[in-house]
Enzyme design. Structure first.
Site, PDB file in Angstrom:
ATOM      1  N   GLY A  48      64.253 -78.795  63.499  1.00 42.24           N
ATOM      2  CA  GLY A  48      65.205 -77.702  63.329  1.00 42.24           C
ATOM      3  C   GLY A  48      65.888 -77.433  64.655  1.00 42.24           C
ATOM      4  O   GLY A  48      65.409 -77.874  65.699  1.00 42.24           O
ATOM      5  N   CYS A  75      58.938 -82.787  65.311  1.00 39.63           N
ATOM      6  CA  CYS A  75      59.850 -82.149  66.267  1.00 39.63           C
ATOM      7  C   CYS A  75      59.642 -80.630  66.262  1.00 39.63           C
ATOM      8  O   CYS A  75      58.583 -80.170  66.666  1.00 39.63           O
ATOM      9  CB  CYS A  75      61.289 -82.561  65.971  1.00 39.63           C
ATOM     10  SG  CYS A  75      62.400 -82.206  67.346  1.00 39.63           S
ATOM     11  N   TYR A  76      60.600 -79.849  65.782  1.00 36.19           N
ATOM     12  CA  TYR A  76      60.385 -78.391  65.745  1.00 36.19           C
ATOM     13  C   TYR A  76      59.092 -78.055  65.004  1.00 36.19           C
ATOM     14  O   TYR A  76      58.342 -77.163  65.416  1.00 36.19           O
ATOM     15  CB  TYR A  76      61.577 -77.702  65.068  1.00 36.19           C
ATOM     16  CG  TYR A  76      61.429 -76.183  64.976  1.00 36.19           C
ATOM     17  CD1 TYR A  76      61.854 -75.365  66.015  1.00 36.19           C
ATOM     18  CD2 TYR A  76      60.852 -75.589  63.848  1.00 36.19           C
ATOM     19  CE1 TYR A  76      61.704 -73.980  65.948  1.00 36.19           C
ATOM     20  CE2 TYR A  76      60.693 -74.212  63.773  1.00 36.19           C
ATOM     21  CZ  TYR A  76      61.125 -73.409  64.820  1.00 36.19           C
ATOM     22  OH  TYR A  76      60.976 -72.054  64.741  1.00 36.19           O
ATOM     23  N   HIS A 172      61.020 -88.508  65.907  1.00 31.88           N
ATOM     24  CA  HIS A 172      61.455 -88.507  64.500  1.00 31.88           C
ATOM     25  C   HIS A 172      61.039 -89.800  63.797  1.00 31.88           C
ATOM     26  O   HIS A 172      61.731 -90.809  63.914  1.00 31.88           O
ATOM     27  CB  HIS A 172      62.981 -88.343  64.424  1.00 31.88           C
ATOM     28  CG  HIS A 172      63.410 -86.969  64.788  1.00 31.88           C
ATOM     29  ND1 HIS A 172      63.462 -85.938  63.884  1.00 31.88           N
ATOM     30  CD2 HIS A 172      63.763 -86.435  65.983  1.00 31.88           C
ATOM     31  CE1 HIS A 172      63.848 -84.826  64.492  1.00 31.88           C
ATOM     32  NE2 HIS A 172      64.041 -85.106  65.765  1.00 31.88           N
ATOM     33  N   GLU A 174      61.291 -90.450  60.759  1.00 26.14           N
ATOM     34  CA  GLU A 174      62.138 -90.718  59.598  1.00 26.14           C
ATOM     35  C   GLU A 174      63.378 -91.553  59.916  1.00 26.14           C
ATOM     36  O   GLU A 174      63.995 -92.086  59.010  1.00 26.14           O
ATOM     37  CB  GLU A 174      62.557 -89.391  58.936  1.00 26.14           C
ATOM     38  CG  GLU A 174      63.553 -88.538  59.712  1.00 26.14           C
ATOM     39  CD  GLU A 174      62.918 -87.624  60.778  1.00 26.14           C
ATOM     40  OE1 GLU A 174      61.778 -87.918  61.190  1.00 26.14           O
ATOM     41  OE2 GLU A 174      63.563 -86.656  61.199  1.00 26.14           O
ATOM     42  N   ASP A 230      75.949 -92.264  37.862  1.00 31.71           N
ATOM     43  CA  ASP A 230      75.096 -91.137  37.458  1.00 31.71           C
ATOM     44  C   ASP A 230      75.148 -90.917  35.950  1.00 31.71           C
ATOM     45  O   ASP A 230      74.114 -90.807  35.288  1.00 31.71           O
ATOM     46  CB  ASP A 230      75.512 -89.844  38.174  1.00 31.71           C
ATOM     47  CG  ASP A 230      75.465 -89.979  39.682  1.00 31.71           C
ATOM     48  OD1 ASP A 230      74.811 -90.919  40.155  1.00 31.71           O
ATOM     49  OD2 ASP A 230      76.086 -89.161  40.370  1.00 31.71           O
ATOM     50  N   LYS A 369      70.683 -90.188  45.217  1.00 34.23           N
ATOM     51  CA  LYS A 369      71.609 -91.207  44.695  1.00 34.23           C
ATOM     52  C   LYS A 369      71.011 -92.620  44.722  1.00 34.23           C
ATOM     53  O   LYS A 369      71.139 -93.373  43.757  1.00 34.23           O
ATOM     54  CB  LYS A 369      72.883 -91.178  45.546  1.00 34.23           C
ATOM     55  CG  LYS A 369      73.990 -92.054  45.037  1.00 34.23           C
ATOM     56  CD  LYS A 369      74.855 -91.282  44.091  1.00 34.23           C
ATOM     57  CE  LYS A 369      75.996 -92.093  43.568  1.00 34.23           C
ATOM     58  NZ  LYS A 369      76.849 -91.281  42.686  1.00 34.23           N
TER      59      LYS A 369
END
Ligand code: XMP
Length: 511
Positions: A48, A75-76, A172, A174, A230, A369
């Site tokens: 954050g 992180c945060y 991070h 990710e 979709d 998606k």
């Protein structure tokens, strides 16, 4: 995934799902009891933008720390764990941004042999690249936690107390630049949290079909079909669940690309087997658009007429009480960035309003998606559906600048078909590509004659998510072929330009 306003919140959730584990994003304002009622197997506290010492720094309900659920702070999130659980965070006056070398502290790793003590970094190489983006640094780890990794500027780059299931990483995991990031996330969600990794496209499809069948019972449903990925995947799932009790409605606005209406109907018939009502409403759309050149008025006229047409078609279908929509997870995430619990309005299937008198069936509402694409593939849908490039609801009306007439749309369709053919032939890696017909005539010379004819602009962009985009560096010979083909094959065009504007400052579409 508890969101503290992270830039990468959705990315963390997707990485967890790539490990075969279902994840949801919740706001940091969630109460411990609400969180407990969702029965999470593990918590990830996101990064954050704030400092843990800042006024109004986002906090977590303190009772969450007592739930006994394995927790990974990123992180945060890691700084917050340090701050709240007896460690400390300091402003060092310099941050760490970008690629950084992480050094694992071998002696302090937890054993991976006992099932209740999973070390997060145990199996990783001694040094590796990680991605950092922080200003404050953790100075001391929470009480009872070992420091498991350091960097040149972070004395506590990772900490853990495996026996209590508390883990923190300053970097991070990710992002793709963190070499072993996915392995770390997998180790947390699978090893530490003890999940089985059964969230796969095939299992999602199977569960969705069962959920649709349970919701609709022996009722009937309709589904608006645009031909896009979709609505096609939602329709396929609903068809598997409901068979003949599903009717799809395809509204042809006359503003589609060359051959698209026929292609949607043909592809649908070949792949889906559900009943399809095709409404050719192009006459009505052109009539209502006559004399209109303002982009926002075009959009609102098209949106409204689309709904009226759909409603009429739906009423002819008879007694359907359910409407299948392809709403995606990003449309409904409760973000933690200051507006907790604000759920974004649904805006799908050509913007159908919720006051249509149907109960909604939303089989894709838990999916991102890329997961919809994977589910589509697992259902056997071909690439021509699953890999389709995005196409705006108002169609070519926002690519004909100025008044939208049948002649202008026909001219644009021809030029656009050439752009699509040539880019497909070149196999270029492009997010979206199309032709635009600006409201401009230019002077030229063709066969010794002065001409005064239309300009066509080619737009081709690369992008990850359409939020930002760059103009595609197409090979010059591809541009040359498109230019000469458009001028030779499309009457009334004497000039072709290539749009070299990124987003921002431009947008992908011209209107
Ligand atoms: P912009 O032009 O805003 O486009 O950079 C971002 C993405 O959204 C698509 N787009 C639309 N899609 N209705 C839609 O369904 C619209 O009014 C609309 N306007 C833009 C655009 O094609 C791109 O993929």
């Amino acid at each position: 995934m508890v969101d503290f306003g992270a830039q990468y919140a959705q990315l963390i959730a997707r990485r967890v799902r790539e490990a075969g584990v279902y994840s949801e994003i919740v706001s940091h304002e969630i109460s411990a009891s609400e969180l407990a009622s969702r029965q999470p197997k593990g918590l990830i506290l996101s990064g954050g933008p704030k400092s843990v010492y800042a006024e109004f720094a986002p906090q977590l309900d303190p009772d969450v720390y007592g739930l006994g659920v394995p927790t990974l702070g990123i992180c945060y999130g890691a700084q917050l764990l340090a701050h709240e659980l007896g460690g400390s965070v300091k402003q060092t006056g310099r941050g760490e941004y970008g690629r950084t070398v992480l050094q694992i502290c071998r002696a302090t790793q937890s054993s991976a042999t006992s099932s209740d003590a999973w070390g997060l970094l145990t199996n990783l190489p001694d040094t590796q690249d990680v991605w950092m983006s922080h200003f404050d640094a953790i100075a001391t780890a929470p009480d009872g936690c070992n420091v498991t990794a350091v960097t040149a500027d972070s004395p506590v780059a990772a900490f853990e107390d495996a026996s209590r299931g508390i883990y923190g990483v300053q970097f991070h995991p990710e992002v793709a630049h963190t070499t072993h990031g996915q392995a770390i996330i997998e180790r947390f969600v699978r090893g530490v949290c003890g999940t089985e990794g059964t969230w796969t496209p095939a299992s999602i499809a199977e569960e969705s079909v069962a959920a649709i069948a349970a919701q609709v019972g022996d009722g009937r449903a309709i589904c608006g079909l645009s031909g896009g990925v979709d609505s096609s995947v939602a329709a396929t799932l609903a068809h598997r669940a409901l068979g003949e009790r599903l009717t799809c409605v395809f509204v042809d606005t006359g503003l589609l690309r060359k051959g698209e209406a026929e292609q949607v109907i043909e592809t649908f018939g070949r792949n889906m087997g559900a009943e399809l009502v095709h409404v050719d409403a192009s006459g009505k759309f052109f009539e209502r658009l006559r004399g209109v050149s303002d982009p926002e008025r075009k959009r609102s006229i098209i949106g409204e007429l689309f709904i009226r047409t759909f409603e009429e078609a739906a009423s002819e279908v008879g007694d359907a009480e359910f409407l299948v929509q392809g709403t995606l997870y990003p449309d409904v995430i409760e973000s933690g960035t200051g507006h907790a619990a604000k759920i974004k309005s649904h805006h799908n299937v050509g913007g159908l309003p919720e006051d249509l008198e149907f109960e909604l069936v939303e089989p894709l509402v838990r999916l991102f998606k890329d997961e919809v694409r994977q589910v589509g593939r697992s259902l056997g849908l071909p690439d021509e559906i699953v890999q389709r490039q995005p196409f705006p609801g108002p169609g070519l009306a926002v690519r004909v600048i100025g008044e939208v007439t049948p002649e202008a749309v026909a001219l644009l369709q021809e030029a656009d078909a050439i752009v699509r053919e040539e880019i497909a032939r070149a196999d270029a890696d492009v997010w979206q590509y199309f032709a635009v017909l600006p409201d401009v005539h230019t002077v030229g010379v063709m066969g010794d004659e002065r001409t005064y004819a239309h300009l066509i602009v080619i737009r081709a962009v690369t992008s990850e998510d359409a939020m930002t985009a760059d103009w595609a560096r197409l090979p010059p010979e591809v541009l040359a072929t498109m230019s000469s083909r458009i001028i030779n094959e499309v009457p009334q065009v004497n000039r072709v330009a290539y749009d070299i504007t990124s987003k921002p400052p431009g947008t992908i579409e011209w209107e």
